[in-house]
Design an enzyme around this catalytic site. Sequence first.
Site: not given
Length: 635
Positions: A183, A236, A254, A326-327, A349-350, A491
Site C-alpha cells: 500500500y 483522485r 485496500k 475510494e479516491d 475511507d478518504d 500521501n
Amino acid sequence: MLSLDRSPFLGEDRIRIYLPQRKPIAAAGAKKASVVCIAAGERRKARSTELVLESAGAEMMDPKSAVGGGVQDVYGEDFATVDQLVTPWSLAVASGYTLLRDPHYNKGLAFTEKERDAHFLRGLLPPSYLSQELQVKKLMEILRLYQVPLQRYMSMMDLQERNERLFYKLLIDNVEELLPVVYTPTVGEACQKYGSIFRRPQGLFISLKEKGRFLEVLRNWPEKAIQVIVVTDGERILGLGDLGCQGMGIPVGKLSLYTALGGLRPSACLPITIDVGTNNEKLLSDEFYIGLRQKRATGEEYAELIEEFMNAVKQSYGEKVLIQFEDFANHNAFDLLEKYSKTHLVFNDDIQGTASVVLAGVVAALKLVGGKLSEHTFLFLGAGEAGTGIAELIALEMSKQTGSPIEDCRRRIWLVDSKGLIVESRFENLQAFKKPWAHEHEFVKDLPEVVKAIKPTVLIGSSGVGRTFTQEVVETMASLNEKPIILALSNPTSQSECTAEEAYAWSEGRAIFASGSPFDPVEYEGKTLVPGQANNAYIFPGFGLGLIISGAIRVHDDLLLAASEALAEQVTEENFEQGLIYPPFKNIRKISAQIAAKVASKAYELGLASHLPRPENLVKYAESCMYSPVYHHYR
C-alpha cells in the site's frame, strides 16, 4: 449412464454423466462429442469443473483428429485456422498440474508426501518439502534483495496470483515491513505505471461500454458471497490526481489489507474500478494505457452510471454488502456519500476513515500535551475530502464531550484551502462542504501568517502538496506551543507536508509528529524519536469487520467515533515514551478485533445490527471470524 461418486479431493458429491460416442471432438462445430461433465459444487466448496472423455470401445481413434503419436486433437486445434472459430474449452481439475496453478489451493513445496500421491503431483514438484514458515523466510530474503520498491510490489502481486495463503501469511507475519510495499507509498507508483506492469487482471473493470449491463458484469465475478466492495473511479488517486482505470491498484491494495489486517476472507472481497474515462492527457497518449481513451463522463451520464452500479450491487449481493468509496474527486465524493448513505451500507475511507484515524491520534496526543479536545485550536491545510472529514469528526467528538451544539464546536477549527484561510467573507464563493468552516475573521492568504493569526495547538496537513509545512511554519508552531502537534497526512511520501526529520529539527525535538506515509526513526540530540503513521489501515479493516459481524445495515457517525476511541485505547505508556500516538502495526490484528468489537457494540446499541442474538464477547467473536492464511491439509 449416470452415477454418483464421492470426490477423493474435496469430499463433495459429484454426478458423472457418461455420453458414450464413437467419435471424439474433431473440431469446432462438431455435432457429437464424448464429453462427460462433472458438476462441481459452489466455488467456495470446490473450485474445479472436470471434463472427462469416455469411449464405448477401441474405436476412439479418428485419423482425421489425431496428431503424431496417436494423441487425439480433442479441441480441434490442429484443424483450426485464423479464419475459423474455436470454443475456448477449459480443462480444470482439483489435482495435478491445474491444482498447482490455482492460487486458492496451491501450496507449492508445502504439499506433503501423502498429498502428492493423492492429488497426482508426483513429478510435478521437486522432491523437497518446505513448510509454510520456511517459504515465508525464503520469500522475505528474496524481497529484501530488491532495491526498487516497485519490484517488491510486483513480486508480492505475483505471489498473490499464484499462492493466496502464502501471500497473506507473508504479509501478516511481516506487516510493518511489507505494508509500505502493498500500500502507501509504493501503491502510488504502481498506479502511475499500472499499464506497463499489468500482467493479470485483478478485480472487476466496469466501464461506460457496459452501461445497462452492470448486473451482467457483476455476475461474471466467480465469487457470490461478497461482503466488502472497494470501488474507485480513479479521479483522485492519493495525491497523484486522475489516473483513470489505473487506479485499480487502490481497491486491490485496500482489500488485501481488509484480509491481512481485518481478517475478512479473500473470497468475500471484490475490488472494482468504474472507468468513465480520464482527463489525464499523458495517459490518453500512452500506448500502454489500459482504460477508455476518452475524456471523463460527467453530469447526468456519470450519475446514471453510478446509480446503475449501486442498484446492481444491492441486487447481486444484498442489503448488507459494504461499499467503500475510494479516491473519488471532491465534487463527487461528498455527493455520493450523502446520497447513498441513506439507502446503502457505504463508507468513504478518504472522508470518514481518515477522520477516524486522525481523531484517534489527536485523542491519544492529548495524554501527552494535556487539556480537553474542546480546549485546543485546530488548523487544517487542505479543505477537501480528508480535511473537512477530519474537522467534522473532531467537532462531533467535541460536541459529544461538552454537550455543546456542533456549530459552536466548529468555531475552534480553521481550514486553509488553495486560496487561503476560509472565512465568512468568502462564503458565497465556497463549495457546499467548505461553508460550515467559514468563520468570522479577516482573510489571510499565506500559511505562515495564518499560523501566527490563529495560534493553533494542532496543525494538520491534508493538502496533497508536499513541503508546505516550511521551517517558518514549524518554528512558529513551536514558539506557540511547548509540544506542538503536527500531522503531515498527505500521501505518498513525496507529497507529505514535511518530513519527520524536519518536524523534529525545526521544533527542537518537541513536536508530536505523525504522517500519512511512513518515516524512519530520527536521532535528535542523542534521543531516538519515532514518528507515528496516521494510516487509515488502522481503522478501515477493523471498522469493516465490525459492520460485518454485527450485520449492520447503515453507517452512523457514532460508529466512527467508537472506532477512534478503540484505537486511542490501544496506545500504551511505552508508546507514549517514544513519542508515539499510534500503536505499532505488529499488533494490528488484535487492534482490529478491538475496533470491530467497539463498532459492533455501538451498532447493536443504535439498533443498526441485524445479526441476532448479540454475541456475549464481541472481541472473541471478532477474532473467531478472522481468516487464517495457514495451509489446509487436503484429503
